[in-house]
Design a protein around this motif. Structure first.
Motif, PDB file in Angstrom:
ATOM      1  N   UNK A  10       0.822  -1.211   0.000  1.00 57.08           N
ATOM      2  CA  UNK A  10       0.000   0.000   0.000  1.00 57.08           C
ATOM      3  C   UNK A  10       0.858   1.264   0.000  1.00 57.08           C
ATOM      4  N   UNK A  11       0.291   2.322  -0.564  1.00 56.77           N
ATOM      5  CA  UNK A  11       0.965   3.616  -0.571  1.00 56.77           C
ATOM      6  C   UNK A  11       0.041   4.657   0.052  1.00 56.77           C
ATOM      7  N   UNK A  12       0.005   4.719   1.389  1.00 56.72           N
ATOM      8  CA  UNK A  12      -0.923   5.640   2.060  1.00 56.72           C
ATOM      9  C   UNK A  12      -0.583   7.114   1.853  1.00 56.72           C
ATOM     10  N   UNK A  13       0.564   7.406   1.252  1.00 58.91           N
ATOM     11  CA  UNK A  13       0.938   8.793   0.999  1.00 58.91           C
ATOM     12  C   UNK A  13       0.611   9.228  -0.422  1.00 58.91           C
ATOM     13  N   UNK A  33     -10.243  15.085   8.517  1.00 58.95           N
ATOM     14  CA  UNK A  33     -10.209  13.637   8.349  1.00 58.95           C
ATOM     15  C   UNK A  33      -9.805  13.282   6.924  1.00 58.95           C
ATOM     16  N   UNK A  34      -8.959  12.264   6.793  1.00 61.17           N
ATOM     17  CA  UNK A  34      -8.599  11.750   5.471  1.00 61.17           C
ATOM     18  C   UNK A  34      -9.701  10.800   5.015  1.00 61.17           C
ATOM     19  N   UNK A  35     -10.259  11.044   3.844  1.00 61.84           N
ATOM     20  CA  UNK A  35     -11.326  10.199   3.305  1.00 61.84           C
ATOM     21  C   UNK A  35     -10.899   9.666   1.946  1.00 61.84           C
ATOM     22  N   UNK A  36     -11.242   8.417   1.707  1.00 59.55           N
ATOM     23  CA  UNK A  36     -10.794   7.747   0.494  1.00 59.55           C
ATOM     24  C   UNK A  36     -11.548   8.272  -0.719  1.00 59.55           C
ATOM     25  N   UNK A  37     -10.847   8.418  -1.829  1.00 54.55           N
ATOM     26  CA  UNK A  37     -11.493   8.763  -3.101  1.00 54.55           C
ATOM     27  C   UNK A  37     -12.025   7.499  -3.758  1.00 54.55           C
ATOM     28  N   UNK A 155       1.942   0.203   7.193  1.00 57.12           N
ATOM     29  CA  UNK A 155       1.261   1.433   6.760  1.00 57.12           C
ATOM     30  C   UNK A 155       0.327   1.146   5.589  1.00 57.12           C
ATOM     31  N   UNK A 156      -0.904   1.637   5.685  1.00 53.24           N
ATOM     32  CA  UNK A 156      -1.897   1.326   4.657  1.00 53.24           C
ATOM     33  C   UNK A 156      -2.932   2.431   4.590  1.00 53.24           C
ATOM     34  N   UNK A 157      -3.719   2.424   3.523  1.00 50.12           N
ATOM     35  CA  UNK A 157      -4.826   3.361   3.407  1.00 50.12           C
ATOM     36  C   UNK A 157      -5.893   3.064   4.457  1.00 50.12           C
ATOM     37  N   UNK A 158      -6.033   1.793   4.833  1.00 53.61           N
ATOM     38  CA  UNK A 158      -7.005   1.444   5.872  1.00 53.61           C
ATOM     39  C   UNK A 158      -6.671   2.141   7.188  1.00 53.61           C
ATOM     40  N   UNK A 159      -5.422   2.093   7.566  1.00 50.73           N
ATOM     41  CA  UNK A 159      -5.023   2.743   8.813  1.00 50.73           C
ATOM     42  C   UNK A 159      -5.127   4.256   8.702  1.00 50.73           C
ATOM     43  N   UNK A 161      -7.323   6.009   6.486  1.00 54.05           N
ATOM     44  CA  UNK A 161      -8.643   6.547   6.168  1.00 54.05           C
ATOM     45  C   UNK A 161      -9.802   5.677   6.622  1.00 54.05           C
ATOM     46  N   UNK A 162      -9.580   4.368   6.829  1.00 51.89           N
ATOM     47  CA  UNK A 162     -10.699   3.455   7.019  1.00 51.89           C
ATOM     48  C   UNK A 162     -11.491   3.363   5.724  1.00 51.89           C
ATOM     49  N   UNK A 163     -12.715   2.841   5.785  1.00 55.47           N
ATOM     50  CA  UNK A 163     -13.637   2.784   4.638  1.00 55.47           C
ATOM     51  C   UNK A 163     -13.023   2.096   3.431  1.00 55.47           C
ATOM     52  N   UNK A 164     -12.199   1.093   3.662  1.00 49.33           N
ATOM     53  CA  UNK A 164     -11.513   0.430   2.569  1.00 49.33           C
ATOM     54  C   UNK A 164     -11.177  -1.001   2.991  1.00 49.33           C
ATOM     55  N   UNK A 165     -11.056  -1.869   2.007  1.00 49.07           N
ATOM     56  CA  UNK A 165     -10.703  -3.263   2.260  1.00 49.07           C
ATOM     57  C   UNK A 165      -9.336  -3.567   1.692  1.00 49.07           C
TER      58      UNK A 165
END
Length: 293
Positions: A10-13, A33-37, A155-159, A161-165
């Motif tokens: 994952x690339x959370x940045x 809050x960071x929210x996923x696109x 490190x991940x987008x889940x950590x 932003x949440x709302x992701x699998x």
């Protein structure tokens, strides 16, 4: 060490995949809050529009290939001449040498329980029922505990932003390919597409998912020829039934030292002392929210 061994992580940045939005918290104080696109991606096969999926937008070529493979619209021995992605119009066109029979398959499309527009076609069971999984494969409990620690702390987008699998292709206790998306089926398709494109074998592999162990996830895993599917979440009855029919090892509710296996238990090798594994309190995950969505 894990990063050096991983093929995809994952690339959370990556700022293209999320945005920061202002709001207020439970005390009425301003917060950000960071929210996923999420954005649409239309997949074409040889000039024919197949589906428009909602996705976070990374690895569109792998998603398209994996989707077509897991819907049985592409065969593992198909020669793919080109995979063309156009970011401006958000489309991927997969071109094959062989004439495909997708028009008949489109007539059988049905909606499934997968979130974010998960779909499956009526005839995917044709391939599912002919797959023979490796009966000699084994899965060690020490690998499970090692994978949980590596994946849950990465490190991940889940950590972020949440709302992701997330779905992870693993080899023994090592994560190899970690894909994320708004739908767990999309993340699985990305892995399938990567494996197809790069000729990865299923020998010694397992799959980890953050989502529920549903019929769709079981079907995709079996069609990919992977004998072990893991999750920190729970099961559906049909998912368990299909796993038992296919001889798939199905392990869920894997949190800390605890797990439950409901299919393919003969592959499990108990080589670790569960009292030495790091435990997790209760049944809650990131920031106290349930992780079995």
């Amino acid at each position: 060490m894990i990063d050096q061994e991983m093929l995809v992580k994952p690339d959370p940045e990556d700022g293209r995949l999320y945005q920061v939005v202002g709001g207020i918290d439970h005390e009425g104080k301003p917060v950000e809050a960071a929210v996923i696109n999420e954005r649409p991606l239309t997949i074409f096969l040889n000039g024919r529009e197949i589906v428009t999926a909602m996705t976070i937008g990374d690895h569109p070529e792998y998603l398209a290939l994996g989707y077509l493979l897991n819907q049985n619209m592409l065969r593992p021995d198909d020669e793919v001449r080109a995979v063309d992605y156009d970011a401006e119009i958000e489309t991927v066109v997969v071109r094959t040498t062989r004439q495909t029979d997708y028009e008949e398959k489109l007539k059988k499309k049905i909606q499934t329980s997968g979130c974010a527009m998960g779909t499956v076609f009526g005839d995917v069971m044709e391939k599912f029922e002919t797959v023979t999984l490796d009966s000699q494969a084994r899965f060690h409990t020490s690998w499970l505990y090692g994978l949980q620690k590596a994946i849950n702390t990465m490190p991940s987008l889940y950590l972020k932003t949440g709302a992701i699998h997330g779905c992870v292709l693993c080899e023994q206790d090592r994560p190899l390919i970690y894909m994320e998306d708004v739908g767990r089926h999309n993340a699985m398709d990305k892995i399938a597409g990567y494996m197809f494109r790069h000729g990865l074998t299923t020998t010694g592999k397992s799959l980890y998912t953050t989502g529920r162990l549903t019929s769709e996830m079981v079907i995709k895993t079996v069609q990919m020829g992977i004998p072990v599917l893991l999750s920190r979440s729970g099961f559906t009855a049909w998912g368990v039934d299909l796993a038992r029919k296919a001889g798939l090892t199905l392990i869920g509710r894997a949190k800390g030292k605890r797990f439950v296996a409901l299919a393919g238990t003969e592959r499990i090798v108990f080589d670790a002392d569960p009292t030495q594994a790091h435990d997790e309190p209760g049944h809650l995950s990131r920031k106290g929210s349930r992780d079995d969505e």
